[in-house]
Design a protein around this motif. Structure first.
Motif, PDB file in Angstrom:
ATOM      1  N   ARG A 170      -1.612  -5.474 -17.901  1.00 26.18           N
ATOM      2  CA  ARG A 170      -2.310  -6.047 -19.056  1.00 26.18           C
ATOM      3  C   ARG A 170      -3.499  -5.181 -19.478  1.00 26.18           C
ATOM      4  O   ARG A 170      -3.701  -4.902 -20.663  1.00 26.18           O
ATOM      5  CB  ARG A 170      -2.807  -7.454 -18.714  1.00 26.18           C
ATOM      6  N   ASP A 171      -4.272  -4.712 -18.499  1.00 28.85           N
ATOM      7  CA  ASP A 171      -5.509  -3.998 -18.793  1.00 28.85           C
ATOM      8  C   ASP A 171      -5.324  -2.518 -19.105  1.00 28.85           C
ATOM      9  O   ASP A 171      -6.087  -1.952 -19.888  1.00 28.85           O
ATOM     10  CB  ASP A 171      -6.479  -4.129 -17.613  1.00 28.85           C
ATOM     11  N   ARG A 172      -4.314  -1.876 -18.488  1.00 26.49           N
ATOM     12  CA  ARG A 172      -4.196  -0.418 -18.599  1.00 26.49           C
ATOM     13  C   ARG A 172      -2.837   0.065 -19.089  1.00 26.49           C
ATOM     14  O   ARG A 172      -2.637   1.258 -19.258  1.00 26.49           O
ATOM     15  CB  ARG A 172      -4.512   0.216 -17.255  1.00 26.49           C
ATOM     16  N   PRO A 175       2.058 -10.711  -7.056  1.00 27.72           N
ATOM     17  CA  PRO A 175       2.284  -9.976  -8.301  1.00 27.72           C
ATOM     18  C   PRO A 175       1.048  -9.897  -9.210  1.00 27.72           C
ATOM     19  O   PRO A 175       1.025  -9.105 -10.146  1.00 27.72           O
ATOM     20  CB  PRO A 175       3.376 -10.794  -8.987  1.00 27.72           C
ATOM     21  N   LEU A 176       0.007 -10.692  -8.930  1.00 24.27           N
ATOM     22  CA  LEU A 176      -1.133 -10.753  -9.848  1.00 24.27           C
ATOM     23  C   LEU A 176      -1.828  -9.409 -10.063  1.00 24.27           C
ATOM     24  O   LEU A 176      -2.143  -9.067 -11.211  1.00 24.27           O
ATOM     25  CB  LEU A 176      -2.123 -11.820  -9.385  1.00 24.27           C
ATOM     26  N   PHE A 218       6.104  -6.275  -4.565  1.00 25.63           N
ATOM     27  CA  PHE A 218       4.682  -6.516  -4.741  1.00 25.63           C
ATOM     28  C   PHE A 218       4.029  -6.623  -3.363  1.00 25.63           C
ATOM     29  O   PHE A 218       4.435  -7.432  -2.534  1.00 25.63           O
ATOM     30  CB  PHE A 218       4.446  -7.787  -5.541  1.00 25.63           C
ATOM     31  N   LYS A 219       3.029  -5.782  -3.119  1.00 24.43           N
ATOM     32  CA  LYS A 219       2.360  -5.783  -1.816  1.00 24.43           C
ATOM     33  C   LYS A 219       1.749  -7.149  -1.537  1.00 24.43           C
ATOM     34  O   LYS A 219       1.138  -7.754  -2.407  1.00 24.43           O
ATOM     35  CB  LYS A 219       1.303  -4.689  -1.741  1.00 24.43           C
ATOM     36  N   PHE A 227       9.012 -13.964  -7.989  1.00 23.44           N
ATOM     37  CA  PHE A 227       7.934 -13.010  -8.282  1.00 23.44           C
ATOM     38  C   PHE A 227       7.585 -12.166  -7.056  1.00 23.44           C
ATOM     39  O   PHE A 227       6.418 -11.911  -6.771  1.00 23.44           O
ATOM     40  CB  PHE A 227       6.688 -13.717  -8.821  1.00 23.44           C
ATOM     41  N   GLU A 228       8.622 -11.708  -6.356  1.00 20.03           N
ATOM     42  CA  GLU A 228       8.448 -10.814  -5.212  1.00 20.03           C
ATOM     43  C   GLU A 228       8.927  -9.404  -5.522  1.00 20.03           C
ATOM     44  O   GLU A 228       8.407  -8.441  -4.958  1.00 20.03           O
ATOM     45  CB  GLU A 228       9.217 -11.347  -4.003  1.00 20.03           C
TER      46      GLU A 228
END
Length: 90
Positions: free
Chosen positions: A22-24, A14-15, A9-10, A43-44
């Motif tokens: 969730r959206d797409r 992770p958000l 995750f950059k 969460f990395e």
């Protein structure tokens, strides 16, 4: 063909990934199948197993996420198949 994708995750965040999912949804093109995934407890990192006969479809999918994730891609074999292939060399 199976691929193990290691996602970082950059910015360690992770958000944005979870919001987009969730959206797409996964944003995977037809012909690229999601098998399963695992996320480390910090969460990395995310480890995703994907399957496709066309490696270019994986690149298309990566392009949908590379603004929020850095990718490492490895072609993989099930352990049983790897054992069959290596057996003649033992």
């Amino acid at each position: 063909m199976l691929f193990m994708i290691i996602e970082r995750f950059k910015g360690g965040d992770p958000l944005p990934v979870y919001r987009r999912l969730r959206d797409r949804g996964r944003l995977a093109p037809e012909g690229l199948q999601y098998i399963s995934s695992w996320v480390d407890d910090k969460f990395e990192l995310c480890f995703q197993l994907m399957e496709t006969a066309d490696r270019a479809l994986l690149d298309t999918w990566i392009a949908n996420w590379n603004d929020v994730v850095d990718f490492e891609v490895h072609a993989v074999l099930p352990s049983q198949r790897a054992a069959e292939l290596i057996a003649p060399r033992l």
